[in-house]
Scaffold this active site. Structure first.
Site, PDB file in Angstrom:
ATOM      1  N   HIS A 101      52.372  -2.784  28.914  1.00 35.92           N
ATOM      2  CA  HIS A 101      51.320  -3.715  29.332  1.00 35.92           C
ATOM      3  C   HIS A 101      51.594  -5.078  28.740  1.00 35.92           C
ATOM      4  O   HIS A 101      52.216  -5.198  27.694  1.00 35.92           O
ATOM      5  CB  HIS A 101      49.925  -3.221  28.909  1.00 35.92           C
ATOM      6  CG  HIS A 101      49.820  -2.902  27.452  1.00 35.92           C
ATOM      7  ND1 HIS A 101      50.297  -1.714  26.922  1.00 35.92           N
ATOM      8  CD2 HIS A 101      49.326  -3.606  26.409  1.00 35.92           C
ATOM      9  CE1 HIS A 101      50.083  -1.707  25.615  1.00 35.92           C
ATOM     10  NE2 HIS A 101      49.504  -2.856  25.282  1.00 35.92           N
ATOM     11  N   HIS A 103      49.760  -8.592  27.504  1.00 44.50           N
ATOM     12  CA  HIS A 103      48.481  -9.217  27.130  1.00 44.50           C
ATOM     13  C   HIS A 103      48.453 -10.658  27.620  1.00 44.50           C
ATOM     14  O   HIS A 103      49.413 -11.414  27.405  1.00 44.50           O
ATOM     15  CB  HIS A 103      48.340  -9.282  25.604  1.00 44.50           C
ATOM     16  CG  HIS A 103      48.229  -7.966  24.926  1.00 44.50           C
ATOM     17  ND1 HIS A 103      47.015  -7.412  24.565  1.00 44.50           N
ATOM     18  CD2 HIS A 103      49.172  -7.076  24.516  1.00 44.50           C
ATOM     19  CE1 HIS A 103      47.228  -6.252  23.958  1.00 44.50           C
ATOM     20  NE2 HIS A 103      48.516  -6.031  23.910  1.00 44.50           N
TER      21      HIS A 103
END
Ligand code: 5GP
Ligand code: ZN
Length: 138
Positions: A101, A103
């Site tokens: 992922h 940010h």
């Protein structure tokens, strides 16, 4: 490829509801539940890859283009002053969820989101060591 025990697989594929800012066939972008600042978001691929080392090049390319689009839009939504785009690989680097992922962390002047590192000094020994070894690796 999905991992049945992975919470981000479930969120990315809609099995667990999330505050979704954007979705397409490859990604879901959600608001982080523990935001470093108002508007902190995460780009999640729908397929399970533990980290950037494992992410296929095609998704990596799409991911950075999506990051650019999202921070451009979100800057207008939030009126923030800047963005940190951060991506952790491995527990030692602060990764806590082992599904790749990215940010997207909005920054506001004088906020206390607290990013940074201690600035060191590049030694000649480190420089020589790294420059020698990188040439030996394809
Ligand atoms: P990491 O430390 O792995 O780079 O980042 C994991 C991030 O996921 C953290 O910022 C944390 O707040 C966020 N997070 C963990 N679980 C959930 C969840 O169930 N939903 C959402 N929206 N964010 C989560
Ligand atoms: Zn996963």
């Amino acid at each position: 490829m999905r991992d049945d025990n992975c919470i981000f697989c479930k969120i990315a594929n809609g099995e667990i509801p999330s505050a979704t800012l954007y979705e397409d066939e490859d990604f879901r972008v959600i608001l982080d539940l523990g935001p470093a600042a108002k508007g902190h978001a995460l780009i999640l691929p729908k397929e399970h890859y533990p980290n950037l080392y494992e992410l296929p090049d095609e998704l990596a390319k799409k991911d950075i283009v999506l990051a650019k689009k999202m921070i451009t839009k979100m800057t207008r939504v939030l009126g923030c002053d800047g963005y940190n785009v951060v991506q952790n690989n491995g527990a030692s680097a602060g990764q806590t969820v082992f599904h790749f992922h990215m940010h997207l962390i909005p920054r506001y002047e004088n906020d206390d989101a607290g990013f940074g590192w201690n600035i060191g000094e590049l030694s000649d020994a480190d420089k020589e060591d790294i420059l020698t070894k990188i040439k030996e690796i394809n």
